[in-house]
Design a protein around this motif. Structure first.
Motif, PDB file in Angstrom:
ATOM      1  N   UNK A   1       0.858  -1.179   0.000  1.00  0.00           N
ATOM      2  CA  UNK A   1       0.000   0.000   0.000  1.00  0.00           C
ATOM      3  C   UNK A   1       0.902   1.238   0.000  1.00  0.00           C
ATOM      4  N   UNK A   2       0.640   2.169  -0.901  1.00  0.00           N
ATOM      5  CA  UNK A   2       1.398   3.418  -0.939  1.00  0.00           C
ATOM      6  C   UNK A   2       0.436   4.572  -0.684  1.00  0.00           C
ATOM      7  N   UNK A   3       0.865   5.514   0.155  1.00  0.00           N
ATOM      8  CA  UNK A   3       0.018   6.689   0.398  1.00  0.00           C
ATOM      9  C   UNK A   3      -0.155   7.464  -0.918  1.00  0.00           C
ATOM     10  N   UNK A   4      -1.356   7.851  -1.200  1.00  0.00           N
ATOM     11  CA  UNK A   4      -1.631   8.670  -2.387  1.00  0.00           C
ATOM     12  C   UNK A   4      -0.765   9.937  -2.308  1.00  0.00           C
ATOM     13  N   UNK A   5       0.151  10.135  -3.266  1.00  0.00           N
ATOM     14  CA  UNK A   5       1.061  11.289  -3.180  1.00  0.00           C
ATOM     15  C   UNK A   5       0.323  12.617  -3.068  1.00  0.00           C
ATOM     16  N   UNK A   6      -0.887  12.676  -3.643  1.00  0.00           N
ATOM     17  CA  UNK A   6      -1.657  13.928  -3.582  1.00  0.00           C
ATOM     18  C   UNK A   6      -2.020  14.286  -2.142  1.00  0.00           C
ATOM     19  N   UNK A   7      -2.007  13.292  -1.243  1.00  0.00           N
ATOM     20  CA  UNK A   7      -2.369  13.551   0.158  1.00  0.00           C
ATOM     21  C   UNK A   7      -1.128  13.647   1.049  1.00  0.00           C
ATOM     22  N   UNK A   8       0.063  13.467   0.460  1.00  0.00           N
ATOM     23  CA  UNK A   8       1.284  13.426   1.273  1.00  0.00           C
ATOM     24  C   UNK A   8       1.863  14.820   1.478  1.00  0.00           C
ATOM     25  N   UNK A   9       2.257  15.098   2.703  1.00  0.00           N
ATOM     26  CA  UNK A   9       2.886  16.386   3.008  1.00  0.00           C
ATOM     27  C   UNK A   9       4.176  16.522   2.200  1.00  0.00           C
ATOM     28  N   UNK A  10       4.956  15.414   2.103  1.00  0.00           N
ATOM     29  CA  UNK A  10       6.142  15.366   1.245  1.00  0.00           C
ATOM     30  C   UNK A  10       5.958  14.131   0.356  1.00  0.00           C
ATOM     31  N   UNK A  11       5.771  14.359  -0.938  1.00  0.00           N
ATOM     32  CA  UNK A  11       5.348  13.231  -1.779  1.00  0.00           C
ATOM     33  C   UNK A  11       6.501  12.439  -2.399  1.00  0.00           C
TER      34      UNK A  11
END
Lengths: 274, 201
Positions: free
Chosen positions: B155-165
């Motif tokens: 599972x990877x955090x959606x980069x659009x929701x990441x503080x640092x993508x």
């Protein structure tokens, strides 16, 4: 890791090194040993396990390199400053009551923590009547320890550690800078004896009031940890101290009943019941 | 050793790696995990040595599950959150128990997420769920890919929701994970992925 190293291959290699050279890695913790050997294969560019095995079997000069790469030599001066603060305040006053202080630093790697100990003993005016036996499985690392020459770039960090450990002198007074290296003051080495010693196979060689062995036992399985704790127990005077790494414990060992931890946070035990 | 057979019956495990910007995500995800989660949750985050206590007390206060220190050679227990200690790499022995290693930094990091994920891939194979969060470092991408190649769920955090993508983007450049998830959905996703795996017998 590009090359897969199977458990069976690891067993084969351990067997080779044991039968050819007498170094026993059979009771090393498996996960870390696997990583070290996989790393060795990458760094020394072996294209297959067979090639590494051939090198080990055919080139005895490669053994020193193998030992150097398989053992973990990462260390620093006054690593975990609070540990050194506790030694200075809780252990040194007891050591000061002995006419001759014998300390064993087992698994000293490149010696940074041995010099840290020597500096603290000097500041407590105990160095002149102390002998520190500094041992390691790895002759290459012991060579670095003996020379006492470290990257100058590390000294800023070591100076901070030293102060956090309760040091009150000018840390830069303990080394001479030459180009990008720092040479530790030779006067600190006078009471240090270096020797190879293999905790997996060698026996006790003296009695000590303090044994330091930090971040070594994490690389051993339960069987070897127990062997080492018994070895330390045999090598420690009554009321002596053992200092371990921040994630290591004597609690689960077979000698646990004969020791008590003298400081709730730092990993220092004393022989004898509380 | 018959490692292949053992892994089938092994405990399930959840591993979460993250760096800059990951704490905020953990504070969303951990309180929402079900109290009866049938797997341990292992956190590997980059931080300074000596900051262990702070992170632990912060997470303890908010998480739905107990947060515990890692003891070397201990077997991770289901329903417990473990934090990888600063200044050590966290590995798993072939039997699945914790191992610590203070060797060289990897990706300028110790603990390194790659090191833990690669080791979990070997020890837990398809019984592992790996999650990579926000971060400013490439650490973790390769390890998560290894987990996927050993049959694990990624599972990877959606980069659009990441503080640092940067960290999640590195993973997505390397391979396609099973899921790309927003923090708000992660607890539910972890819980359902754990349930999908057969219980150890």
């Amino acid at each position: 890791m590009q090359l897969e190293l199977t458990e069976e291959q690891l067993d084969t290699l351990i067997g080779d090194v044991q039968s050819l050279y007498g170094y026993d890695f059979g009771d090393y913790a498996r996960a870390s040993l696997h990583r070290r050997i996989a790393r060795l294969m990458t760094v020394d560019r072996f294209v297959s396990f067979a090639e590494l095995r051939y090198k080990i079997n055919s080139d005895k000069d490669y053994l020193a390199r193998f030992i150097d790469m398989v053992s973990v030599n990462v260390t620093e001066m006054f690593r975990d400053p609070a540990f050194y603060r506790a030694l200075r305040s809780q252990v040194f006053p007891v050591l000061a009551t002995y006419p001759l202080i014998r300390i064993w630093h087992a698994g000293c790697a490149s010696g940074e923590e041995v010099y840290s100990m020597a500096i603290m003993l000097k500041e407590s005016k105990l160095l002149d009547r102390s002998i520190i036996y500094a041992t390691d499985i790895n002759p290459t690392a012991l060579g670095v320890a003996r020379a006492g020459i470290y990257p100058l770039s590390q000294m800023q960090k070591y100076s901070e550690n030293y102060m956090a450990a309760g040091g009150s002198e000018e840390f830069s007074g303990y080394y001479t800078a030459q180009y990008d290296m720092a040479k530790i003051d030779g006067a600190l080495s006078k009471r240090i004896v270096y020797s190879t010693h293999n905790l997996a196979t060698d026996s006790s060689f003296n009695e000590f009031q303090l044994i330091i062995c930090r971040n070594v036992l994490i690389y051993f399985n339960q069987v070897l940890q127990d062997r080492v704790f018994r070895l330390f127990d045999d090598s420690l005077e009554g009321l002596g101290f053992i200092g371990l790494g921040s994630k290591e414990s004597l609690r689960f060992s077979t000698v646990a009943e004969s020791y008590h931890q003298i400081n709730a946070k730092e990993k220092i035990w004393r022989k004898g019941r509380k | 050793m018959a490692q292949g057979e053992k892994i089938e019956t092994r405990q399930r495990i959840v591993l979460i790696g993250g760096s800059a910007g990951s704490l905020a995500v953990l504070l969303v995800v951990l309180p929402l995990l079900p109290r009866d989660l049938a797997a341990p949750v292992i956190l590997v985050t980059h931080r300074h040595s000596g900051s262990d206590v702070l992170l632990e007390s912060l997470l303890s206060a908010r998480a739905s599950l107990p947060v515990r220190d890692i003891e070397e050679k201990e077997m991770p227990q289901p329903g417990v959150i473990y934090i990888a200690p600063a200044d050590y790499h966290l590995l798993f022995e072939p039997d699945g128990s914790f191992a610590l290693d203070s060797s060289e930094k990897v990706n300028y990091s110790r603990p390194s997420i790659d090191v833990t994920f690669e080791s979990a891939a070997r020890a837990y194979g398809a019984r592992a769920i790996g999650i990579l969060l926000s971060g400013a470092n490439a650490d973790g991408a390769q390890g998560l890919y290894d987990m996927q190649q050993h049959g694990g769920t990624t599972i990877v955090q959606d980069p659009a929701t990441a503080e640092v993508d940067y960290m999640p983007r590195c993973a997505l450049q390397l391979f396609s994970p099973a899921h790309i998830a927003r923090p708000a959905d992660m607890a539910q996703l972890i819980s359902s992925e754990v349930s999908k795996m057969q219980a150890p017998n």
